[in-house]
Design a protein around this motif. Structure first.
Motif, PDB file in Angstrom:
ATOM      1  N   GLU A 150       0.847  -1.479  -0.152  1.00  9.62           N
ATOM      2  CA  GLU A 150       0.208   0.254   0.020  1.00  9.62           C
ATOM      3  C   GLU A 150       0.630   1.601   0.200  1.00  9.62           C
ATOM      4  O   GLU A 150       0.546   1.932  -0.400  1.00  9.62           O
ATOM      5  CB  GLU A 150      -0.404  -0.447   1.134  1.00  9.62           C
ATOM      6  N   THR A 153       2.664   1.677  -3.886  1.00 12.44           N
ATOM      7  CA  THR A 153       1.695   1.806  -4.757  1.00 12.44           C
ATOM      8  C   THR A 153       0.642   2.295  -4.304  1.00 12.44           C
ATOM      9  O   THR A 153      -0.454   3.041  -5.041  1.00 12.44           O
ATOM     10  CB  THR A 153       1.818   0.153  -5.774  1.00 12.44           C
ATOM     11  N   SER A 155      -2.226   1.479  -3.191  1.00 14.13           N
ATOM     12  CA  SER A 155      -3.623   0.286  -3.492  1.00 14.13           C
ATOM     13  C   SER A 155      -3.335  -1.089  -2.480  1.00 14.13           C
ATOM     14  O   SER A 155      -2.438  -1.376  -1.621  1.00 14.13           O
ATOM     15  CB  SER A 155      -2.390  -0.924  -4.963  1.00 14.13           C
ATOM     16  N   LEU A 171       1.963  -3.500 -10.358  1.00 12.03           N
ATOM     17  CA  LEU A 171       0.969  -2.728  -9.674  1.00 12.03           C
ATOM     18  C   LEU A 171       1.793  -1.403  -9.584  1.00 12.03           C
ATOM     19  O   LEU A 171       1.985   0.028  -9.160  1.00 12.03           O
ATOM     20  CB  LEU A 171       0.569  -3.358  -7.954  1.00 12.03           C
ATOM     21  N   VAL A 225     -10.697   2.175  -3.217  1.00 16.44           N
ATOM     22  CA  VAL A 225     -10.102   1.263  -4.320  1.00 16.44           C
ATOM     23  C   VAL A 225     -11.692  -0.101  -4.164  1.00 16.44           C
ATOM     24  O   VAL A 225     -11.238  -0.831  -2.997  1.00 16.44           O
ATOM     25  CB  VAL A 225      -9.333   0.857  -5.225  1.00 16.44           C
ATOM     26  N   LEU A 250      -7.565  -2.329 -13.064  1.00 16.13           N
ATOM     27  CA  LEU A 250      -6.681  -1.668 -12.534  1.00 16.13           C
ATOM     28  C   LEU A 250      -7.641  -0.681 -12.379  1.00 16.13           C
ATOM     29  O   LEU A 250      -7.615   0.315 -13.231  1.00 16.13           O
ATOM     30  CB  LEU A 250      -5.276  -1.687 -12.493  1.00 16.13           C
ATOM     31  N   TRP A 252      -6.674   1.116  -9.056  1.00 17.03           N
ATOM     32  CA  TRP A 252      -5.361   1.793  -8.359  1.00 17.03           C
ATOM     33  C   TRP A 252      -5.245   2.616  -8.112  1.00 17.03           C
ATOM     34  O   TRP A 252      -5.085   3.590  -7.602  1.00 17.03           O
ATOM     35  CB  TRP A 252      -4.169   0.771  -7.989  1.00 17.03           C
ATOM     36  N   TRP A 253      -5.457   3.358  -9.572  1.00 17.68           N
ATOM     37  CA  TRP A 253      -4.819   4.773  -9.853  1.00 17.68           C
ATOM     38  C   TRP A 253      -5.657   5.479  -8.882  1.00 17.68           C
ATOM     39  O   TRP A 253      -5.494   7.193  -8.744  1.00 17.68           O
ATOM     40  CB  TRP A 253      -5.135   4.773 -11.660  1.00 17.68           C
ATOM     41  N   ARG A 255      -6.821   5.323  -5.805  1.00 19.10           N
ATOM     42  CA  ARG A 255      -6.655   5.691  -5.387  1.00 19.10           C
ATOM     43  C   ARG A 255      -4.885   6.230  -4.475  1.00 19.10           C
ATOM     44  O   ARG A 255      -4.879   7.581  -4.703  1.00 19.10           O
ATOM     45  CB  ARG A 255      -5.789   4.801  -4.343  1.00 19.10           C
TER      46      ARG A 255
END
Length: 263
Positions: A150, A153, A155, A171, A225, A250, A252-253, A255
């Motif tokens: 986390e 990244t 995420s 990631l 996310v 994905l 995660w962007w 976040r």
């Protein structure tokens, strides 16, 4: 007590839980553990930190690899001390990893801690461990790996799925860091001890710990996310499929976009 020490009062759910957490903190007193000054009437008096790593992530965005390894080594050393007393922390996450004013990392918030007896945790943060997780040292090591991903990244990963090095590279983790973190995220029988994790990061070369957040807000964010499933763990006795369906796009962007702040 040093008059320059700033204190923080933490309200607990009951006088009993405050007393229990105080006992744990007093037994663990020393490097890597948040210092406790007093306890009573359902309240703990702790030494105030500069900020948590959740604050740093919120203000700066994902951290560089050298800082991730420094955090991993320091946090794993603290967990090794916890496990050496027969306890499990039970709630390792960025908000519970504090940066002191003297540049040290402290493990904090022991209200979910319990003996490492394999019984289900009574308290935990949703999304940080699968429901009903047994109180074992491996749980803390896996949670630390998820916290480091986390921090690296932005995420928050699903703790109930298997994460390989290739997934972590996707990631944004480097090949080396992905290999180290996936080792910590292995099956329970292969998860390394906390002291071994600290040695692993130190051998790879660590930098300084992150600088504290300039405007600490005491954040403890819930996931922003959806969990991103990798390959589910194969059931015992079943053959692992040769191929899996394509992973969903994905997210995660989101976040990163929410937490990113210009340097």
């Amino acid at each position: 007590m040093n008059s320059d020490v700033y204190l923080f009062s933490k309200d607990c759910s009951s006088a009993e839980t405050a007393a229990q957490e105080a006992r744990y903190l007093q037994a663990l007193s020393g490097p890597g553990i948040v210092p406790v000054q007093d306890a009573g009437a359902g309240r703990l008096v702790l030494e105030r930190a500069a900020c948590s790593l959740a604050d740093v992530l919120h203000e700066r965005g994902p951290l560089p690899e050298s800082e991730i390894r420094a955090v991993g080594a320091a946090a794993a050393s603290a967990l090794a001390r916890v496990h050496g007393t027969g306890l499990v922390h039970g709630d390792v996450k960025p908000a519970n990893l504090l940066l002191s004013h003297e540049g040290e990392l402290w493990l904090a918030d022991f209200d979910a801690a319990r003996p490492a007896d394999g019984k289900p945790l009574e308290r935990h943060t949703p999304g940080r461990a699968p429901p009903g997780s047994p109180a074992r040292a491996t749980l803390d090591v896996t949670a630390l790996a998820l916290a480091l991903v986390e921090l690296a990244t932005g995420s928050l990963l699903d703790p109930g799925t298997a994460w390989r090095a290739a997934d972590l590279r996707r990631l944004g983790c480097s090949a080396g860091l992905s290999a180290e973190l996936s080792f910590m995220l292995g099956d329970e029988d292969s998860v390394p001890a906390a002291l071994g994790v600290a040695d692993m990061f130190e051998r790879a070369g660590i930098g300084p710990l992150p600088e504290p957040a300039v405007n600490a807000q005491s954040v403890d964010p819930t996931p922003t996310v959806e969990f991103m499933p990798a390959r589910p763990r194969p059931r015992p006795g079943s053959a692992e499929p040769e191929s899996t369906a394509a992973a969903p796009p994905l997210r995660w962007w989101r976040r990163l976009a929410a937490s990113w702040r210009p340097r």
